[in-house]
Design an enzyme around this catalytic site. Structure first.
Site, PDB file in Angstrom:
ATOM      1  N   GLN A  30      20.654  42.609  42.586  1.00  0.00           N
ATOM      2  CA  GLN A  30      19.327  43.141  43.423  1.00  0.00           C
ATOM      3  C   GLN A  30      18.992  41.685  44.385  1.00  0.00           C
ATOM      4  OE1 GLN A  30      16.255  44.945  41.213  1.00  0.00           O
ATOM      5  NE2 GLN A  30      17.780  45.550  39.719  1.00  0.00           N
TER       6      GLN A  30
ATOM      7  N   ASP B 298      19.053  25.328  22.510  1.00  0.00           N
ATOM      8  CA  ASP B 298      19.328  25.619  21.282  1.00  0.00           C
ATOM      9  C   ASP B 298      20.861  25.229  20.924  1.00  0.00           C
ATOM     10  OD1 ASP B 298      17.026  27.066  21.275  1.00  0.00           O
ATOM     11  OD2 ASP B 298      17.923  28.991  20.737  1.00  0.00           O
TER      12      ASP B 298
ATOM     13  N   ASP C 211      23.493  35.190  26.681  1.00  0.00           N
ATOM     14  CA  ASP C 211      23.322  36.584  26.580  1.00  0.00           C
ATOM     15  C   ASP C 211      21.836  36.745  25.902  1.00  0.00           C
ATOM     16  OD1 ASP C 211      24.728  36.063  24.523  1.00  0.00           O
ATOM     17  OD2 ASP C 211      25.235  38.104  24.050  1.00  0.00           O
TER      18      ASP C 211
ATOM     19  N   CYS D  91      19.171  33.775  23.797  1.00  0.00           N
ATOM     20  CA  CYS D  91      18.079  32.913  23.945  1.00  0.00           C
ATOM     21  C   CYS D  91      18.167  32.321  25.617  1.00  0.00           C
ATOM     22  CB  CYS D  91      18.233  31.694  22.860  1.00  0.00           C
ATOM     23  SG  CYS D  91      18.200  32.043  21.315  1.00  0.00           S
TER      24      CYS D  91
ATOM     25  N   LYS E 219      10.713  26.458  18.907  1.00  0.00           N
ATOM     26  CA  LYS E 219      10.495  27.903  19.281  1.00  0.00           C
ATOM     27  C   LYS E 219      10.825  28.735  17.933  1.00  0.00           C
ATOM     28  CE  LYS E 219      14.642  28.725  21.814  1.00  0.00           C
ATOM     29  NZ  LYS E 219      15.224  29.813  21.169  1.00  0.00           N
TER      30      LYS E 219
ATOM     31  N   LYS F 159      13.604  33.995  20.343  1.00  0.00           N
ATOM     32  CA  LYS F 159      14.737  33.744  21.341  1.00  0.00           C
ATOM     33  C   LYS F 159      14.114  33.197  22.478  1.00  0.00           C
ATOM     34  CE  LYS F 159      16.669  38.177  19.245  1.00  0.00           C
ATOM     35  NZ  LYS F 159      15.495  38.230  18.288  1.00  0.00           N
TER      36      LYS F 159
ATOM     37  N   GLU G  99      15.668  26.498  18.042  1.00  0.00           N
ATOM     38  CA  GLU G  99      15.005  27.704  17.522  1.00  0.00           C
ATOM     39  C   GLU G  99      14.975  27.251  15.854  1.00  0.00           C
ATOM     40  OE1 GLU G  99      16.003  32.502  16.612  1.00  0.00           O
ATOM     41  OE2 GLU G  99      17.128  31.321  18.222  1.00  0.00           O
TER      42      GLU G  99
ATOM     43  N   THR H 174      22.638  31.133  23.282  1.00  0.00           N
ATOM     44  CA  THR H 174      23.759  31.695  23.926  1.00  0.00           C
ATOM     45  C   THR H 174      23.338  32.673  25.149  1.00  0.00           C
ATOM     46  OG1 THR H 174      23.347  34.021  22.568  1.00  0.00           O
ATOM     47  CG2 THR H 174      24.809  32.354  21.642  1.00  0.00           C
TER      48      THR H 174
END
Length: 245
Positions: free
Chosen positions: A223, A44, A181, A183, A150, A153, A92, A179
């Site tokens: 993790q 994007d 956080d 896409c 697309k 996101k 997008e 971005t």
């Protein structure tokens, strides 16, 4: 005579696997990164997200943040093109009648003064075929590079991305774009769930809020690398060019 090395277009393909210095582990996990099985997805990098008068600018955010990854992405693309890696881009946007735009998404955009489908300085906001929907020229795709259009996101929902990747034998995905956080992270999470091995280049991504970018980078590394690994453009280029020298 010795056989010529394999090529992808005009670029020689290395058959010696590469590993990238990344956190929280050396990427990829199995040490098997070669041009044939690895791609970058540049997400994007469009006028609507990275240029004056676009969607992000209309919402009042600092486009200096979303433009910051341009130079690192340019360096990575130059390296990967020379060495024959697969390169994909995403955009997008919605069809002109907005039939693929969920009502709640359109409503939300209206609340912040940049309603999807409304007219702005770069044409109708987040609508396919409009000037704002185009990828910025600084990181424009080459004619032979895949562009995934697309509606949301994530890059997998409502697209043929998974089919394209599996048809090409790609199992390793490098992520860049905006971005971090939203896409980029959505695509990375989906890809991880689908079994792809993912690496995010943190200097090749950005968010409209630096705190969100930092949080997104941190989440990936929890993790033992719950969604994959994180590295930088310099480390990627060093590993690839050092391998081909």
């Amino acid at each position: 005579a010795s056989p010529a090395p394999p090529t992808n277009g005009n670029s020689p393909l290395s058959t010696k696997p590469v590993t990238i210095d990344s956190k929280p582990y050396m990427w990829p996990y199995n040490g098997n990164m070669i041009p044939q099985n690895t791609c970058i997805i540049v997400i994007d990098m469009q006028v609507d997200f990275c240029a004056k008068g676009g969607y992000v600018d209309s919402m009042g955010y600092d486009i200096g943040l979303t433009r910051a990854p341009i130079k690192p992405i340019q360096s990575v693309l130059e390296c990967l093109r020379k060495t024959g890696y697969h390169i994909l881009h995403t955009r997008e946007g919605h069809v002109p009648d907005l039939s693929d735009c969920p009502p709640n998404k359109r409503w939300r955009s209206a609340q912040i003064g940049a309603e999807i489908g409304s007219r702005g300085p770069c044409g109708r906001i987040l609508v396919r075929g409009e000037p704002g929907w185009e990828i910025i020229p600084e990181v424009a795709p080459l004619p032979d590079e895949v562009v995934i259009d697309k509606p949301g996101k994530g890059s997998f929902v409502g697209t043929s991305l998974d089919l394209i990747l599996r048809s090409r034998g790609i199992c390793n995905i490098i992520l860049a774009g905006v971005t971090t956080d939203v896409c980029v992270h959505t695509t990375m999470r989906n890809a991880n769930d689908m079994g792809y091995e993912c690496l995010l280049l943190e200097d090749c991504c950005a968010a409209t809020d630096p705190k969100n970018h930092d949080a997104a980078i941190s989440m990936i590394q929890k993790q033992g690398g719950v969604f994959g690994a994180v590295s930088t453009s310099d480390k990627l280029i060093k590993a690839i060019t050092g391998n081909s020298s």
